[in-house]
Design a protein around this motif. Sequence first.
Motif, PDB file in Angstrom:
ATOM      1  N   LEU A  75       0.866  -1.175   0.000  1.00  0.00           N
ATOM      2  CA  LEU A  75       0.000   0.000   0.000  1.00  0.00           C
ATOM      3  C   LEU A  75       0.902   1.223   0.000  1.00  0.00           C
ATOM      4  CD1 LEU A  75      -2.917   1.136   0.255  1.00  0.00           C
ATOM      5  CD2 LEU A  75      -2.571   1.137   2.739  1.00  0.00           C
ATOM      6  N   GLU A  76       0.736   2.091  -1.003  1.00  0.00           N
ATOM      7  CA  GLU A  76       1.535   3.310  -1.072  1.00  0.00           C
ATOM      8  C   GLU A  76       0.607   4.508  -1.073  1.00  0.00           C
ATOM      9  OE1 GLU A  76       4.966   3.577  -3.470  1.00  0.00           O
ATOM     10  OE2 GLU A  76       5.440   1.448  -3.253  1.00  0.00           O
ATOM     11  N   LEU A  77       0.899   5.432  -0.161  1.00  0.00           N
ATOM     12  CA  LEU A  77       0.058   6.598   0.053  1.00  0.00           C
ATOM     13  C   LEU A  77       0.836   7.884  -0.211  1.00  0.00           C
ATOM     14  CD1 LEU A  77      -1.392   5.467   3.501  1.00  0.00           C
ATOM     15  CD2 LEU A  77      -2.375   5.054   1.225  1.00  0.00           C
ATOM     16  N   GLU A  78       0.132   8.880  -0.703  1.00  0.00           N
ATOM     17  CA  GLU A  78       0.692  10.223  -0.808  1.00  0.00           C
ATOM     18  C   GLU A  78      -0.105  11.108   0.136  1.00  0.00           C
ATOM     19  OE1 GLU A  78       1.437  13.849  -3.984  1.00  0.00           O
ATOM     20  OE2 GLU A  78       1.009  11.844  -4.749  1.00  0.00           O
ATOM     21  N   ILE A  79       0.588  11.673   1.114  1.00  0.00           N
ATOM     22  CA  ILE A  79      -0.057  12.557   2.070  1.00  0.00           C
ATOM     23  C   ILE A  79       0.197  13.976   1.599  1.00  0.00           C
ATOM     24  CG2 ILE A  79      -0.167  13.328   4.466  1.00  0.00           C
ATOM     25  CD1 ILE A  79       1.261  10.031   4.044  1.00  0.00           C
ATOM     26  N   LYS A  80      -0.879  14.675   1.280  1.00  0.00           N
ATOM     27  CA  LYS A  80      -0.792  16.048   0.779  1.00  0.00           C
ATOM     28  C   LYS A  80      -1.042  16.993   1.940  1.00  0.00           C
ATOM     29  CE  LYS A  80      -1.970  14.725  -3.853  1.00  0.00           C
ATOM     30  NZ  LYS A  80      -2.446  15.260  -5.102  1.00  0.00           N
ATOM     31  N   MET A  81      -0.040  17.855   2.192  1.00  0.00           N
ATOM     32  CA  MET A  81      -0.067  18.684   3.393  1.00  0.00           C
ATOM     33  C   MET A  81      -0.018  20.174   3.079  1.00  0.00           C
ATOM     34  SD  MET A  81       2.578  16.371   5.622  1.00  0.00           S
ATOM     35  CE  MET A  81       3.933  16.797   4.558  1.00  0.00           C
ATOM     36  N   GLY A  82      -0.710  20.603   2.058  1.00  0.00           N
ATOM     37  CA  GLY A  82      -0.766  22.019   1.736  1.00  0.00           C
ATOM     38  C   GLY A  82       0.605  22.620   1.503  1.00  0.00           C
ATOM     39  N   LEU A  83       0.907  23.711   2.193  1.00  0.00           N
ATOM     40  CA  LEU A  83       2.176  24.412   2.014  1.00  0.00           C
ATOM     41  C   LEU A  83       3.392  23.557   2.364  1.00  0.00           C
ATOM     42  CD1 LEU A  83       1.230  27.916   3.458  1.00  0.00           C
ATOM     43  CD2 LEU A  83       1.466  27.265   1.050  1.00  0.00           C
ATOM     44  N   LEU A  84       3.204  22.573   3.249  1.00  0.00           N
ATOM     45  CA  LEU A  84       4.328  21.716   3.620  1.00  0.00           C
ATOM     46  C   LEU A  84       4.718  20.754   2.508  1.00  0.00           C
ATOM     47  CD1 LEU A  84       3.538  20.876   7.341  1.00  0.00           C
ATOM     48  CD2 LEU A  84       5.238  22.473   6.444  1.00  0.00           C
ATOM     49  N   GLY A  85       3.844  20.579   1.528  1.00  0.00           N
ATOM     50  CA  GLY A  85       4.161  19.718   0.398  1.00  0.00           C
ATOM     51  C   GLY A  85       3.466  18.383   0.471  1.00  0.00           C
ATOM     52  N   ALA A  86       4.201  17.356   0.058  1.00  0.00           N
ATOM     53  CA  ALA A  86       3.638  16.007   0.021  1.00  0.00           C
ATOM     54  C   ALA A  86       4.695  15.000   0.452  1.00  0.00           C
ATOM     55  CB  ALA A  86       3.129  15.674  -1.377  1.00  0.00           C
ATOM     56  N   VAL A  87       4.212  13.912   1.026  1.00  0.00           N
ATOM     57  CA  VAL A  87       5.073  12.851   1.536  1.00  0.00           C
ATOM     58  C   VAL A  87       4.569  11.525   0.973  1.00  0.00           C
ATOM     59  CG1 VAL A  87       5.772  11.615   3.641  1.00  0.00           C
ATOM     60  CG2 VAL A  87       5.579  14.103   3.662  1.00  0.00           C
ATOM     61  N   ARG A  88       5.487  10.628   0.643  1.00  0.00           N
ATOM     62  CA  ARG A  88       5.145   9.269   0.220  1.00  0.00           C
ATOM     63  C   ARG A  88       5.384   8.342   1.402  1.00  0.00           C
ATOM     64  NH1 ARG A  88       8.778   5.210  -1.061  1.00  0.00           N
ATOM     65  NH2 ARG A  88       7.893   3.468  -2.178  1.00  0.00           N
ATOM     66  N   VAL A  89       4.372   7.504   1.687  1.00  0.00           N
ATOM     67  CA  VAL A  89       4.524   6.468   2.708  1.00  0.00           C
ATOM     68  C   VAL A  89       4.158   5.145   2.041  1.00  0.00           C
ATOM     69  CG1 VAL A  89       3.845   5.621   4.978  1.00  0.00           C
ATOM     70  CG2 VAL A  89       3.873   8.075   4.532  1.00  0.00           C
ATOM     71  N   ALA A  90       5.133   4.225   2.025  1.00  0.00           N
ATOM     72  CA  ALA A  90       4.926   2.922   1.393  1.00  0.00           C
ATOM     73  C   ALA A  90       4.962   1.842   2.468  1.00  0.00           C
ATOM     74  CB  ALA A  90       6.008   2.671   0.352  1.00  0.00           C
ATOM     75  N   PHE A  91       3.976   0.961   2.429  1.00  0.00           N
ATOM     76  CA  PHE A  91       3.895  -0.180   3.336  1.00  0.00           C
ATOM     77  C   PHE A  91       4.050  -1.447   2.512  1.00  0.00           C
ATOM     78  CE2 PHE A  91       1.202   3.159   5.075  1.00  0.00           C
ATOM     79  CZ  PHE A  91       1.632   3.241   6.387  1.00  0.00           C
ATOM     80  N   GLN A  92       5.000  -2.276   2.877  1.00  0.00           N
ATOM     81  CA  GLN A  92       5.155  -3.585   2.257  1.00  0.00           C
ATOM     82  C   GLN A  92       4.947  -4.619   3.347  1.00  0.00           C
ATOM     83  OE1 GLN A  92       8.946  -4.416   0.448  1.00  0.00           O
ATOM     84  NE2 GLN A  92       8.198  -6.274  -0.506  1.00  0.00           N
ATOM     85  N   LEU A  93       4.077  -5.578   3.092  1.00  0.00           N
ATOM     86  CA  LEU A  93       3.689  -6.563   4.098  1.00  0.00           C
ATOM     87  C   LEU A  93       4.167  -7.946   3.666  1.00  0.00           C
ATOM     88  CD1 LEU A  93       2.119  -6.859   6.739  1.00  0.00           C
ATOM     89  CD2 LEU A  93       0.033  -6.986   5.394  1.00  0.00           C
ATOM     90  N   LEU A  94       4.962  -8.583   4.521  1.00  0.00           N
ATOM     91  CA  LEU A  94       5.536  -9.891   4.204  1.00  0.00           C
ATOM     92  C   LEU A  94       5.071 -10.931   5.212  1.00  0.00           C
ATOM     93  CD1 LEU A  94       9.217  -8.663   3.770  1.00  0.00           C
ATOM     94  CD2 LEU A  94       7.562  -9.062   1.938  1.00  0.00           C
ATOM     95  N   PRO A  95       4.700 -12.127   4.740  1.00  0.00           N
ATOM     96  CA  PRO A  95       4.407 -13.185   5.699  1.00  0.00           C
ATOM     97  C   PRO A  95       5.709 -13.581   6.384  1.00  0.00           C
ATOM     98  CG  PRO A  95       4.375 -14.055   3.460  1.00  0.00           C
ATOM     99  CD  PRO A  95       4.588 -12.575   3.353  1.00  0.00           C
ATOM    100  N   TRP A  96       5.648 -13.868   7.675  1.00  0.00           N
ATOM    101  CA  TRP A  96       6.850 -14.252   8.415  1.00  0.00           C
ATOM    102  C   TRP A  96       6.457 -15.287   9.453  1.00  0.00           C
ATOM    103  CZ3 TRP A  96      11.389 -12.736   6.629  1.00  0.00           C
ATOM    104  CH2 TRP A  96      12.519 -13.070   7.380  1.00  0.00           C
ATOM    105  N   GLY A  97       6.586 -16.554   9.105  1.00  0.00           N
ATOM    106  CA  GLY A  97       6.151 -17.619   9.994  1.00  0.00           C
ATOM    107  C   GLY A  97       4.662 -17.495  10.271  1.00  0.00           C
ATOM    108  N   GLU A  98       4.314 -17.462  11.549  1.00  0.00           N
ATOM    109  CA  GLU A  98       2.909 -17.307  11.946  1.00  0.00           C
ATOM    110  C   GLU A  98       2.478 -15.845  11.929  1.00  0.00           C
ATOM    111  OE1 GLU A  98       0.819 -19.919  12.678  1.00  0.00           O
ATOM    112  OE2 GLU A  98       2.511 -21.117  11.954  1.00  0.00           O
ATOM    113  N   GLY A  99       3.426 -14.944  11.749  1.00  0.00           N
ATOM    114  CA  GLY A  99       3.127 -13.517  11.802  1.00  0.00           C
ATOM    115  C   GLY A  99       3.382 -12.827  10.481  1.00  0.00           C
TER     116      GLY A  99
END
Length: 158
Positions: A75-99
């Motif tokens: 899931l990749e998001l762009e957070i738009k913050m007006g005058l502060l600009g924009a930020v990219r936040v990327a989430f990568q989810l991996l299976p890891w054993g039971e978690g």
Amino acid sequence: MAVRHHYFAAPREAVWAALADGARYADWVVGTREILREDPAWPAVGSQIEFAVGWGPLKYRNRTVVRICEPLDRLELEIKMGLLGAVRVAFQLLPWGEGAVLIVDEHPLRGISAGLHGPPGEVVLSLRNRLMLRNLTAIVAEKKREGAGEPAASRVPG
């Protein structure tokens, strides 16, 4: 670029369910005061959440736009913050054993926030993301308890 890895003692489906729940966005995204509008298609590509950020009487309206959505994986998001600009936040989810392991990669794209990018900003983002992951962990645990049929009244608040 602020990158954090976090292990969840829950299957990735449970972690994805928390990420994909737009109504809970303000519960785990640090700095978000309230959700003002959630696109019913969230987290489909192009869908948005409008939210308020701020402290005390100061309140600003921002929005998050989904740029990439690969259910259970990315899931990749762009957070738009007006005058502060924009930020990219990327989430990568991996299976890891039971978690599952969630990798969070956040960096400024444009605006004032991009100009402030550097070692001090990395420290702030790292601390913010650590708190965000703690909040997300609590939501995943709550959803896990609800899925197990534990009544809400018997849960102890976080």
